[in-house]
Design an enzyme around this catalytic site. Structure first.
Site, PDB file in Angstrom:
ATOM      1  N   ASP A 129      28.228   7.013  -6.786  1.00 35.72           N
ATOM      2  CA  ASP A 129      27.288   5.963  -7.211  1.00 35.72           C
ATOM      3  C   ASP A 129      25.929   6.266  -6.593  1.00 35.72           C
ATOM      4  OD1 ASP A 129      28.703   3.954  -8.800  1.00 35.72           O
ATOM      5  OD2 ASP A 129      29.921   3.649  -7.022  1.00 35.72           O
ATOM      6  N   ARG A 137      24.534   6.743  -1.984  1.00 40.25           N
ATOM      7  CA  ARG A 137      25.621   7.254  -1.146  1.00 40.25           C
ATOM      8  C   ARG A 137      25.241   8.553  -0.432  1.00 40.25           C
ATOM      9  NH1 ARG A 137      27.658   2.352  -2.079  1.00 40.25           N
ATOM     10  NH2 ARG A 137      28.792   2.138  -4.054  1.00 40.25           N
ATOM     11  N   ARG A 198      18.769  -3.654  -8.752  1.00 42.32           N
ATOM     12  CA  ARG A 198      19.408  -2.482  -9.356  1.00 42.32           C
ATOM     13  C   ARG A 198      19.018  -2.333 -10.819  1.00 42.32           C
ATOM     14  NH1 ARG A 198      25.605  -3.309  -8.432  1.00 42.32           N
ATOM     15  NH2 ARG A 198      25.724  -1.214  -9.327  1.00 42.32           N
ATOM     16  N   LYS A 228      25.739   1.968 -17.298  1.00 43.28           N
ATOM     17  CA  LYS A 228      26.599   0.838 -16.925  1.00 43.28           C
ATOM     18  C   LYS A 228      25.774  -0.447 -16.841  1.00 43.28           C
ATOM     19  CE  LYS A 228      26.075   1.767 -11.953  1.00 43.28           C
ATOM     20  NZ  LYS A 228      26.741   2.213 -10.714  1.00 43.28           N
ATOM     21  N   HIS A 229      26.423  -1.638 -16.835  1.00 44.50           N
ATOM     22  CA  HIS A 229      27.841  -1.940 -16.931  1.00 44.50           C
ATOM     23  C   HIS A 229      28.059  -2.622 -18.267  1.00 44.50           C
ATOM     24  CE1 HIS A 229      26.660  -2.074 -12.647  1.00 44.50           C
ATOM     25  NE2 HIS A 229      27.872  -1.594 -12.381  1.00 44.50           N
ATOM     26  N   HIS A 241      33.016  -7.761  -7.630  1.00 47.89           N
ATOM     27  CA  HIS A 241      33.765  -7.166  -6.523  1.00 47.89           C
ATOM     28  C   HIS A 241      34.675  -8.212  -5.874  1.00 47.89           C
ATOM     29  CE1 HIS A 241      30.354  -4.362  -6.906  1.00 47.89           C
ATOM     30  NE2 HIS A 241      31.198  -3.450  -6.447  1.00 47.89           N
ATOM     31  N   ASP A 313      35.178  -0.006 -14.763  1.00 47.93           N
ATOM     32  CA  ASP A 313      34.690  -0.198 -13.407  1.00 47.93           C
ATOM     33  C   ASP A 313      35.912  -0.135 -12.488  1.00 47.93           C
ATOM     34  OD1 ASP A 313      32.975  -0.682 -11.287  1.00 47.93           O
ATOM     35  OD2 ASP A 313      32.017  -2.414 -12.223  1.00 47.93           O
TER      36      ASP A 313
END
Length: 412
Positions: A129, A137, A198, A228-229, A241, A313
């Protein structure tokens, strides 16, 4: 008697003409075959390399191609080795917990490729990601890129393309071949706890324009971007999440807003999309979009004509685990039209996904034809990007950071 002679004469002339016609046709046919097949094999001899690979694969190997797993360590352990060698997993994804530093990350990805190439002919997907900004990351030596919102506010298509290039460059430098970006969600709900900065913006024009340019920039570095998403996570007030967001929009509203950036991306050769865990009761009151045939097959595949690779996802997010058995959910995901099931955390979760999908194929719950459809898409994607398990020797950290500095400078 004269009539008989006349008849014989006409028969002779007719026969002679037919002989000439047949000779001409034969010569023309020979000339046509020579012209059209001089550099090509006869049709019966033409083979599809993807079909050949698929014909040689077992059901277990095909199911492996349809799985992407997260790792639990900063190095290849016995679990990871087993996932690749014994369960034929076609892709892995790394998170912050897997990354300590630049050299460690390079060594980890090299080792993953080394193990895969020693067991399988098909290269492995190694994903991350890397959106820039809030979701990055990269190891600590790498300078972060701006948030997507900053790029959207600048409204500079060339800059968005440069950001895509920078993302592609940094992930490829560490041996990744896929990034879960760009975000094409429209941040239409100010209370959204998971999208926010984002997103490139709160309107479809900016998100479409900036998102597609970033996608093209990523592709220019031979990295697979995952838009995405789908079908849009921008108007939610629950973090998927943690729980299952509910969005009370029907297809007409989606067509007017949320679907617009995705449709533009598909028209511009997007190769892959990730489907969100959001419940849209107006479209499917029983299953979230990631498990919904109404969303994936009817809207994504048939209405929007997307024939690329579709990935769920993470199936270990609260939206799924708090409401479904992960094995049953994995089966449902494939039945609904997903090509890859993403299971990021927990060895037991990964094994449940493997066993559930394998049993579903063996007992006919999922047809072999359905499996082949997805595997063919995945293999074509790997071939398109000419993926390989070749190892990398070093990273030019200064070069990566220079591109970040230039982008940050351009925003000032």
């Amino acid at each position: 008697m004269n009539n008989m002679k006349k008849w014989y004469r006409l028969l002779f002339i007719f026969t002679f003409i037919m002989i000439l016609v047949l000779i001409g046709c034969k010569q023309a046919s020979k000339h046509y075959m020579e012209e059209n097949n001089s550099e090509e094999s006869p049709p019966d001899a033409v083979t599809d390399p993807i079909k050949e690979i698929m014909d040689s694969m077992s059901i277990e190997e095909k199911i492996g191609q349809m799985l992407m797993f997260g790792l639990e360590d900063t190095q290849v352990n016995d679990e990871t080795r087993k996932l690749i060698e014994d369960y034929h997993v076609g892709g892995v994804i790394l998170f912050k917990k897997n990354i300590l530093g630049a050299q460690q990350l390079l060594d980890l990805n090299n080792k993953i490729k080394e193990i895969n190439s020693g067991t399988h002919d098909t290269p492995i997907l190694i994903s991350v990601d890397e959106e820039g900004g809030l979701v990055s990351r990269m190891p600590p030596e790498i300078m972060n890129l701006p948030d997507s919102k900053d790029i959207g506010d600048a409204n500079n298509a060339a800059l968005a393309y440069r950001v895509g290039e920078a993302i592609g460059e940094r992930v490829s430098s560490f041996g990744f071949n896929m990034t879960m970006a760009p975000v094409l969600d429209i941040n239409s709900n100010p209370d959204n706890p998971v999208i926010g900065k984002r997103a490139f913006g709160d309107n479809k024009e900016i998100v479409s324009k900036m998102g597609i340019e970033e996608m093209k920039g990523i592709q220019s570095k031979n990295i697979i971007p995952v838009v995405k998403h789908f079908p849009g996570h921008g108007d939610t007030d629950v973090d998927s999440h943690l729980g299952l967001p509910i969005v009370n929009h029907g297809t007409e509203r989606l067509r007017q807003l949320e679907l617009v950036p995705f449709q533009h991306a598909f028209n511009q050769q997007a190769d892959m999309t990730m489907v969100a865990h959001i419940l849209l009761p107006e479209i499917d009151r029983d299953y979230p979009s990631s498990l919904s045939k109404n969303v994936i097959t009817d809207i994504l595949r048939e209405e929007l004509n997307f024939d690329g690779v579709v990935i769920t996802d993470d199936m270990t997010m609260g939206a799924i685990l708090e409401n479904y058995d992960i094995g049953e959910a994995s089966v449902r995901a494939v039945q609904s039209g997903n090509d890859i099931v993403l299971v990021s955390h927990g060895y037991e979760n990964k094994m449940k996904a493997v066993s559930s999908l394998t049993n579903a194929v063996k007992d006919g719950t999922i047809s072999k034809k359905r499996i082949d459809e997805s595997v063919e898409r995945i293999l074509h994607l790997k071939k398109k990007y000419n993926l390989s398990d070749s190892l990398l020797d070093n990273i030019d950290i200064n070069k990566i950071n220079q591109s970040s500095e230039e982008i940050i400078g351009a925003l000032r």
